[in-house]
Design a protein around this motif. Structure first.
Motif, short mmCIF file in Angstrom:
data_model
loop_
_atom_site.label_atom_id
_atom_site.label_comp_id
_atom_site.label_asym_id
_atom_site.label_seq_id
_atom_site.Cartn_x
_atom_site.Cartn_y
_atom_site.Cartn_z
N LYS A 19 1.44 57.87 -38.61
CA LYS A 19 0.89 57.08 -39.42
C LYS A 19 -0.24 57.56 -40.35
CE LYS A 19 -1.77 52.47 -38.79
NZ LYS A 19 -1.79 51.44 -38.23
N LYS A 20 -1.33 58.72 -38.82
CA LYS A 20 -2.52 59.13 -39.72
C LYS A 20 -1.87 60.02 -40.94
CE LYS A 20 -5.85 62.82 -38.07
NZ LYS A 20 -6.36 63.43 -37.67
N ILE A 21 -0.09 60.70 -41.45
CA ILE A 21 0.23 61.83 -41.63
C ILE A 21 0.16 61.43 -42.64
CG2 ILE A 21 2.00 63.46 -42.23
CD1 ILE A 21 1.24 64.70 -39.97
N THR A 22 1.19 59.67 -43.17
CA THR A 22 1.31 58.78 -43.92
C THR A 22 0.23 58.98 -44.65
OG1 THR A 22 3.61 58.41 -42.55
CG2 THR A 22 2.87 56.83 -44.43
N ASN A 23 -0.98 58.49 -44.07
CA ASN A 23 -1.92 57.38 -44.67
C ASN A 23 -2.76 58.90 -45.67
OD1 ASN A 23 -1.75 55.15 -43.70
ND2 ASN A 23 -3.30 55.21 -42.38
N ILE A 24 -2.21 59.58 -45.05
CA ILE A 24 -3.10 61.16 -45.90
C ILE A 24 -2.07 61.37 -47.38
CG2 ILE A 24 -3.64 63.08 -45.34
CD1 ILE A 24 -4.49 62.74 -43.04
N ASN A 124 -7.26 70.55 -38.07
CA ASN A 124 -7.79 69.86 -38.49
C ASN A 124 -7.07 69.15 -39.52
OD1 ASN A 124 -8.93 70.85 -40.78
ND2 ASN A 124 -10.49 71.72 -39.61
N GLU A 125 -7.68 67.40 -39.78
CA GLU A 125 -7.54 66.68 -41.28
C GLU A 125 -7.74 67.52 -41.99
OE1 GLU A 125 -8.93 62.40 -42.95
OE2 GLU A 125 -8.74 62.43 -41.00
N VAL A 126 -8.36 68.29 -42.71
CA VAL A 126 -8.42 69.39 -44.05
C VAL A 126 -7.85 70.54 -44.22
CG1 VAL A 126 -10.63 70.71 -45.03
CG2 VAL A 126 -11.06 69.05 -43.96
N ASP A 127 -6.94 70.20 -42.31
CA ASP A 127 -6.33 71.41 -42.74
C ASP A 127 -4.93 70.70 -43.50
OD1 ASP A 127 -4.25 74.15 -42.38
OD2 ASP A 127 -3.72 73.68 -40.70
N LEU A 128 -4.24 69.62 -43.02
CA LEU A 128 -3.36 68.68 -43.20
C LEU A 128 -3.49 68.51 -44.49
CD1 LEU A 128 -1.02 67.13 -42.47
CD2 LEU A 128 -2.60 65.78 -41.79
N GLN A 129 -4.16 67.97 -44.61
CA GLN A 129 -4.71 67.76 -46.25
C GLN A 129 -3.88 68.84 -47.49
OE1 GLN A 129 -8.70 66.71 -46.80
NE2 GLN A 129 -8.17 64.32 -46.16
N ARG A 130 -4.52 70.14 -46.80
CA ARG A 130 -4.54 71.38 -47.02
C ARG A 130 -2.77 71.22 -48.08
NH1 ARG A 130 -2.59 75.81 -46.07
NH2 ARG A 130 -3.07 75.99 -44.12
N ILE A 131 -2.12 71.22 -46.59
CA ILE A 131 -0.92 71.72 -46.99
C ILE A 131 0.05 70.79 -47.70
CG2 ILE A 131 1.17 71.26 -45.57
CD1 ILE A 131 -0.46 72.05 -42.77
N ILE A 132 -0.72 69.05 -47.35
CA ILE A 132 0.21 67.82 -48.33
C ILE A 132 -0.12 68.82 -49.79
CG2 ILE A 132 0.00 65.78 -49.07
CD1 ILE A 132 -0.30 65.33 -45.84
N ILE A 133 -1.40 69.31 -49.84
CA ILE A 133 -1.45 69.06 -51.84
C ILE A 133 -1.20 70.03 -52.11
CG2 ILE A 133 -4.18 70.43 -53.42
CD1 ILE A 133 -5.45 68.24 -51.30
N GLN A 134 -1.04 71.27 -51.54
CA GLN A 134 0.56 72.77 -52.07
C GLN A 134 1.35 72.28 -52.19
OE1 GLN A 134 -0.12 75.42 -48.77
NE2 GLN A 134 -1.79 76.49 -49.57
#
Length: 152
Positions: A19-24, A124-134
């Motif tokens: 759920k967290k990853i989907t929302n991000i 962390n969440e910032v690292d996950l956001q970076r992965i998705i943005i890339q």
């Protein structure tokens, strides 16, 4: 992805991560949408659960299946024209489509001796956001290249 023993996590933990990853991912897609719109395209993101590439025993995959060998959850990204038509370079096969995915959880064995799976690895969440943005930025680059190729 990192290997995880099933006895060290819970099904609720997997559900929370999904759920967290989907929302991000959905929030980032919304932020990046204008960039794609400027190309006459839209980016889509959708969460999906699968079991051995299909449904388990003819029924929909549920979070309760997440410790069943073959269970896999991912976020799928695709690019389409604004009118909903599929976007691709005209070649046959998937290689011409502008699609990608991000695996979240993959249960590979529920054998009592080696119950394990693989979970997306991020600090962390910032690292996950970076992965998705890339990943989304790479799709944008591919879409732009396909459009430039089609113009020539």
């Amino acid at each position: 992805m990192k290997k995880v023993k099933l006895n060290t996590i819970t099904k609720e933990f997997i559900a929370d991560i999904e759920k967290k990853i989907t929302n991000i991912a959905l929030n980032i897609v919304e932020e990046k949408q204008k960039k794609f719109n400027d190309l006459g395209l839209k980016i889509n993101a959708e969460f999906g659960r699968f079991g051995n590439g299909k449904k388990f025993s003819g029924r929909e995959i549920q979070i309760s299946d997440c410790f069943t060998a073959g269970y896999n959850s991912s976020i799928y990204f695709s690019v389409d024209y604004l009118n909903g038509e599929e976007f691709h370079d005209g070649d046959e096969g998937d290689e011409g489509y502008c699609i990608d995915h991000l695996d979240i959880w993959d249960c590979v064995s529920n054998n009592p001796m080696s119950k394990k799976g693989y979970l997306i690895e991020f600090e962390n969440e910032v690292d996950l956001q970076r992965i998705i943005i890339q990943l989304i930025d790479q799709l944008y680059k591919e879409a732009r290249e396909i459009l430039q190729f089609q113009e020539n």
